[in-house]
Design a protein around this motif. Structure first.
Motif, short mmCIF file in Angstrom:
data_model
loop_
_atom_site.label_atom_id
_atom_site.label_comp_id
_atom_site.label_asym_id
_atom_site.label_seq_id
_atom_site.Cartn_x
_atom_site.Cartn_y
_atom_site.Cartn_z
N ALA A 1 -27.80 10.58 40.57
CA ALA A 1 -29.23 10.34 40.61
C ALA A 1 -29.70 8.87 40.34
N VAL A 2 -28.74 7.93 39.93
CA VAL A 2 -28.99 6.61 39.95
C VAL A 2 -29.26 5.96 41.13
N VAL A 3 -28.85 6.63 42.34
CA VAL A 3 -29.16 6.46 43.67
C VAL A 3 -30.42 7.01 44.18
N PHE A 4 -30.52 8.38 44.03
CA PHE A 4 -31.85 8.79 44.61
C PHE A 4 -32.79 9.42 43.75
N GLY A 5 -32.55 9.13 42.51
CA GLY A 5 -33.92 9.43 41.52
C GLY A 5 -35.08 8.55 41.65
N GLN A 6 -34.86 7.10 41.90
CA GLN A 6 -36.06 6.23 41.88
C GLN A 6 -35.86 5.20 42.97
N PHE A 7 -35.53 5.77 44.39
CA PHE A 7 -35.00 4.95 45.41
C PHE A 7 -36.20 3.79 45.69
N THR A 8 -37.47 4.44 45.29
CA THR A 8 -38.61 3.36 45.95
C THR A 8 -38.52 2.00 44.85
N ALA A 9 -38.04 2.41 43.73
CA ALA A 9 -38.06 1.10 42.79
C ALA A 9 -37.03 0.26 42.88
N TYR A 10 -35.93 0.67 43.12
CA TYR A 10 -34.92 -0.30 43.48
C TYR A 10 -34.97 -0.92 44.76
N LEU A 11 -35.46 -0.25 45.78
CA LEU A 11 -35.80 -0.75 47.14
C LEU A 11 -36.80 -1.94 46.98
N SER A 12 -37.85 -1.64 46.17
CA SER A 12 -38.77 -2.77 46.07
C SER A 12 -38.52 -3.87 45.56
N GLN A 13 -37.39 -3.79 44.29
CA GLN A 13 -36.68 -4.76 43.57
C GLN A 13 -35.93 -5.66 44.61
N TYR A 14 -35.35 -5.06 45.37
CA TYR A 14 -34.32 -5.88 46.32
C TYR A 14 -35.32 -6.58 47.39
N LEU A 15 -36.24 -5.89 48.13
CA LEU A 15 -36.84 -6.63 48.94
C LEU A 15 -37.86 -7.59 48.23
N VAL A 16 -38.42 -7.52 47.10
CA VAL A 16 -38.83 -8.61 46.50
C VAL A 16 -38.21 -9.85 46.08
N THR A 17 -37.01 -9.59 45.77
CA THR A 17 -36.01 -10.38 45.33
C THR A 17 -35.54 -11.48 46.89
N THR A 18 -35.28 -10.75 47.90
CA THR A 18 -34.68 -11.27 49.05
C THR A 18 -35.75 -11.65 49.97
N ARG A 19 -37.08 -11.27 49.86
CA ARG A 19 -38.10 -11.22 50.80
C ARG A 19 -39.26 -11.77 50.19
N SER A 20 -40.17 -10.72 50.41
CA SER A 20 -41.50 -11.07 49.86
C SER A 20 -42.16 -9.97 49.46
N ALA A 21 -43.20 -10.09 48.56
CA ALA A 21 -44.03 -8.86 48.01
C ALA A 21 -44.63 -8.05 49.21
N GLU A 22 -45.26 -8.85 50.29
CA GLU A 22 -45.73 -8.13 51.39
C GLU A 22 -44.76 -7.55 52.25
N ALA A 23 -43.60 -7.86 52.43
CA ALA A 23 -42.52 -7.33 53.35
C ALA A 23 -42.25 -5.96 52.50
N ALA A 24 -42.05 -6.07 51.01
CA ALA A 24 -41.64 -4.91 50.11
C ALA A 24 -42.69 -3.83 50.43
#
Length: 398
Positions: A225-248
């Motif tokens: 569940a660490v992987v599928f429970g809140q996937f939108t949250a950690y993908l957003s964190q990754y995208l904001v960190t590596t790209r931008s809020a707009e890309a996220a």
């Protein structure tokens, strides 16, 4: 799916109705809690995360007691009581002016939703033959995803008119189902008598811990569940960190839409093929698809790549959920189904932990290590599932 619904008795279709209506009410309000807490109570993002995550964890833990009651009281009375608690939670959140009072009502709403979920899953085991349960769990999960696909759009429109309106509509949805079930709900849904003396709630904790298969399946559920429970949250964190809020925003809106469409289109056709004889094979196949999806996320360089990876990831989701529920029903003693499903709900702890762990990795290590960590959690979850399936079966009584 419609043919299957027509074939089921009214009692089962009312359980599907409970799942859909309460999920829709939850999906209307939950995505806007962050905005509401920020604008109404002036909280920083970190504290909002503690409030929302803490309420989710508390509700999941308390659902253990809801499972205990499921094994002892009529499902009719419990569904009515939990639905009333669901309504009270939203009404209270709408009226609360104090933060800790708001938190208490938020916990009550999360507990009620989790507890109704336990009653529904345990009732499938009592009302349906084993060969029908995979189909029923798939239909149930389809309704959940329809609710989560539609709810946020309704909530956005309602919040545009008034910040508290999503809470009001969620409470009204709960009230509508309460009246429906009060009139049409079965009046004889009681646990089958076992001829054994009831076991105290605290003593049942030892019973659950002594069942090594349940412990393994629960740990497997928490880790995966660490992987599928809140996937939108950690993908957003990754995208904001590596790209931008707009890309996220662009990527997340695309993958959420794909996730909902794939589940709605394929959950029932694929899920009904999951049978009790090959549960372990199905479950490991689902986890393999999760792992492939995570690898796809790590390698994605365009929105198309993210969408394709999410489609693979979602196929794993479609398989794992009904297979996991069927495993729990298979190992649960006849009079402890509610407690076993309550324990299985503890996998929500993994979902709450995922964004915290991913945030720590993104803050302290190169970003790609987040996907390495997620892949390790999938593998570890699969190991515990495999261990649980390999342990010898216990007699179907506590």
């Amino acid at each position: 799916m419609l043919a299957a619904l027509k074939r089921y008795p009214r009692s089962v279709n009312l359980l599907f109705c409970a799942t859909f209506v309460l999920t829709l009410g939850r999906a209307i309000s939950l995505p806007f809690l962050v905005v509401y807490l920020s604008s109404t109570f002036g909280l920083p993002i970190a504290r909002i995360g503690v409030i929302v995550g803490g309420a989710l964890i508390a509700g999941s833990v308390l659902s253990l007691y809801g499972g205990y009651l499921t094994d002892r009281l009529s499902s009719r009375g419990l569904i009515l009581g939990y639905t009333a608690c669901f309504i009270a939670g939203f009404v209270g959140m709408c009226l609360a002016a104090d933060l800790w009072l708001f938190f208490g009502f938020l916990v009550a709403f999360n507990f009620a939703y989790s507890a109704v979920d336990v009653v529904v899953k345990a009732s499938f085991g009592r009302l349906l033959p084993a060969q029908e349960q995979g189909r029923a769990f798939s239909i149930r999960y389809t309704f959940i995803n329809i609710g989560y696909a539609v709810g946020p759009f309704l909530g956005a429109g309602l919040a545009h008119w008034a910040p508290k309106l999503p809470f009001v509509v969620s409470a009204l949805l709960g009230g509508g189902f309460l009246l429906l079930y009060l009139v049409h709900g079965e009046r004889s849904q009681r646990p089958a008598p076992t001829g054994q003396a009831p076991v105290a709630f605290l003593a049942l904790g030892r019973v659950l811990l002594d069942d090594r298969r349940l412990v393994c399946f629960t740990l497997g559920g928490v880790l995966s569940a660490v992987v599928f429970g809140q996937f939108t949250a950690y993908l957003s964190q990754y995208l904001v960190t590596t790209r931008s809020a707009e890309a996220a925003y662009e990527v997340i809106s695309s993958v959420v839409a794909v996730n909902a469409l794939v589940v709605i289109a394929l959950q029932y056709p694929l899920g009904r093929r999951i049978d009790e004889r090959r549960l372990e094979t199905w479950l490991l196949a689902g986890l393999a698809l999760f792992l492939a999806g995570v690898i796809g996320f790590a390698l994605s360089t365009s929105v198309l790549h993210w969408v394709l990876a999410m489609a693979v990831f979602t196929l794993g989701e479609i398989i794992v959920f009904p297979a996991e529920y069927m495993f729990i029903d298979r190992i649960a003693p006849l009079r402890l189904r509610g407690m076993y499903y309550g324990a299985q709900n503890l996998s929500n702890l993994g979902g709450a932990l995922g964004p915290v762990l991913c945030g720590w990795v993104l803050a302290s290590l190169p970003a790609h290590w987040m996907f390495v960590m997620l892949g390790a959690f999938v593998v570890a979850g699969g190991v515990f599932y495999r261990l649980g399936a390999a342990l010898p079966a216990a007699p179907r009584q506590p």
